[in-house]
Design an enzyme around this catalytic site. Structure first.
Site: not given
Length: 574
Positions: A113, A482
């Protein structure tokens, strides 16, 4: 003899190393370390709201202070969330140590985990990495990590720490290692004197020389020596984006910065130069444009501490491997009592440069008229006036980044803090947090855009908890500016997913955290709003400035052209 657990060793080492702040986010694999930090009060932990912000805050701290930043995250998603910030630091050669919790050592490789091979994941984007195999190794490994991160060409170092290496009940001898030895790592301490002599002779004989300096001058603490050297020779100087402030921008010898959106005069001077003196710069593609057309008449001196960077992209005629500070000091020593060979040629070169400057004087952008949207350039110039050019300025990435670099004048190093190599949206705000914590009495400004700010805006919660009077200036054009500019130029203005059509009410958002928010829509409102914004250095203020969404960044190099090939406006080309 002092016996400590692995977790307590980490906490004690950080104290002994002089670490002031550690930025992080807890999780199961790192909880022993967090408990050890809780039981001491010398190292302050800043709880961010996302691990990427931890790396950017540590990065900003490192860039402004010159000291390595420190990060602590847990295993699995905690570590992978830090990857973007690690890559940002790696690309810009920023010293950082990232401590990553890991699953217990006997579970590694079992898909446990929250297990991730973070050493493998980050291998291409770190200077080095370590994995702790026994708690007794911790002091030596951490000492090596900080040494590697901050010497030679700086960079991030990852330390992977399995949870069982920090078990509270297992204690081992702790001794702070004052020195470290790495057999395979010996960063060069000075440049080759013969090569430096060759470079000095070329510098004295050059008729059209240009200094081209980068972030290596700043991280190498060589700015004072660079200024002395350039002044002695009378040569023009230009910097990269990362090198801004290495030489005072208000000085007449400074041509600004160069490259894709660099100044007209700096790009023209580079193209026509007969000698390029590159120090601490790596000939990035955003500077060189097409390398086959790069500075066709110039000989190149290349000074860099990293031998792999020299002649990597552009062949150097005089390669010099060494620290910028040491090499520059030796150059200055060799110049004592010497004069340039052809002062008349240098005078003519300066006349040519002044001609290029005059060509663009008053033509950099068209100021807004009454009733028109504010131009972003006007906002940056107003911020510079308000702060007298002395603020620490961070940016995110995009048009606002370029405008900040072009129109805020930096006369000191370590003041312009931006993601250069990786171009990381979300960098600016957490980086500003890290700077403000180290310099609480300085003005720290984050220039951002609504796209970038939303990537890390959860860090408002961090500022609410730990303080941090950052000034956030949002150049709001409701688009990814941009991206939209490139779409205008190359895709016939097909704005595919570059407009932000569902923005939050930033004023209400900021105020919900308990901070002040202001909104500006006209130029007449700008100066009074900035006065309110900067009235109290310790108060976080968000200034939402509605700017012209159609404004482009110029100059802009023509793709695949030479340095002199630039778009100067929507209708002009060099």
């Amino acid at each position: 003899m002092e016996l400590l657990s692995g977790a307590d060793m980490i906490a004690r080492f950080l104290q002994d190393e002089g670490v002031e702040y550690i930025y992080g986010y807890p999780g199961g694999a790192a909880l022993h370390i967090y408990d050890a930090l809780f039981r001491q009060d010398k190292v302050k932990h800043i709880l961010v709201r996302h691990e990427q912000a931890a790396t950017h805050a540590a990065d900003g701290y490192a860039r402004a202070s010159g000291k390595p930043g420190t990060v602590l995250v847990t295993s699995g998603p905690g570590a992978t969330n830090a990857v973007t910030g690690i890559a940002t630091a790696y690309m810009d050669s920023i010293p950082m140590v990232v401590l990553c919790g890991q699953v217990m050592s006997h579970l590694i490789g079992d898909d446990a985990f929250q297990e991730t091979d973070i050493v493998g994941v980050t291998r291409p984007i770190v200077k080095h990495s370590f994995s702790v195999r026994h708690p007794s190794e911790i002091p030596e490994i951490l000492k090596k990590a900080y040494y590697l991160a901050s010497t030679g060409r700086p960079g991030p170092v990852v330390v992977d720490i399995p949870k069982d290496m920090t078990t509270p009940t297992e204690r081992h001898e702790y001794v702070y290692p004052k020195k470290v030895k790495l057999r395979s790592y010996n960063p060069v301490a000075r440049g080759h004197t013969g090569q430096i002599k060759k470079a000095v002779e070329l510098m004295l004989k050059a008729r059209r020389p240009v200094f081209y300096t980068g972030g290596g001058v700043v991280t190498g603490r060589a700015c004072e020596g660079l200024t002395d050297l350039v002044k002695r020779l009378g040569h023009p100087i230009t910097t990269t984006l990362m090198g801004i402030g290495a030489f005072p921008q208000s000085d007449d010898q400074c041509l600004g910065w160069l490259g894709m959106h660099g100044s007209y005069e700096s790009n023209m001077a580079m193209h026509h130069a007969d000698l390029i003196i590159a120090i601490g710069a790596r000939f990035d593609d955003r500077v060189t444009n097409n390398t086959s057309k790069f500075c066709p008449t110039a000989k190149i001196i290349h000074v860099d501490i990293d031998p792999s960077s020299v002649s990597k992209t552009v062949r150097a005629d005089v390669p010099i491997v060494g620290p910028a500070q040491s090499v520059i000091n030796e150059m200055i020593s060799l110049l004592q009592g010497r004069e340039i060979a052809d002062p008349e040629a240098l005078d003519e070169w300066w006349k040519t440069i002044e001609g290029w400057r005059e060509e663009r004087r008053g033509k950099l952008y068209e100021p807004s008229k009454e009733g028109e949207p504010i131009k972003p350039q006007e906002v940056i110039e107003a911020i510079c006036r308000q702060t007298r050019g002395e603020a620490y300025v961070t940016t995110d990435v995009g048009q606002h980044q370029m405008f900040a670099a072009q129109y805020y004048k930096f006369d000191k190093p370590n003041r312009f803090i931006t993601s250069g190599g990786l171009g990381t949206m979300g960098f600016g705000f957490p980086a500003a947090m890290g700077i403000k914590q180290n310099f609480p009495d300085e003005q720290v400004v984050c220039v951002t855009g609504e796209g970038s700010f939303q990537m890390m805006m959860q860090e408002l919660s961090t500022c609410k908890q730990f303080g941090g009077g950052v000034k956030i200036i949002n150049l709001n054009n409701a688009s990814l500016g941009m991206v939209r500019q490139w779409q205008d130029l190359n895709y016939k203005s097909r704005h595919a997913h570059s407009y932000m059509e569902s923005l939050p009410d930033f004023q209400q958002l900021i105020e919900s955290y308990g901070f002040t928010a202001l909104r500006v829509e006209t130029l007449e409102e700008l100066e009074p709003a900035l006065e309110k914004t900067f009235a109290d250095k310790h108060e976080l203020v968000f200034l939402d400035v509605m700017v012209d969404p159609h404004e482009h960044v110029y100059p802009m190099q023509v793709p695949l052209g030479s340095m002199r090939d630039m778009l100067l406006s929507k209708t002009e080309r060099s």
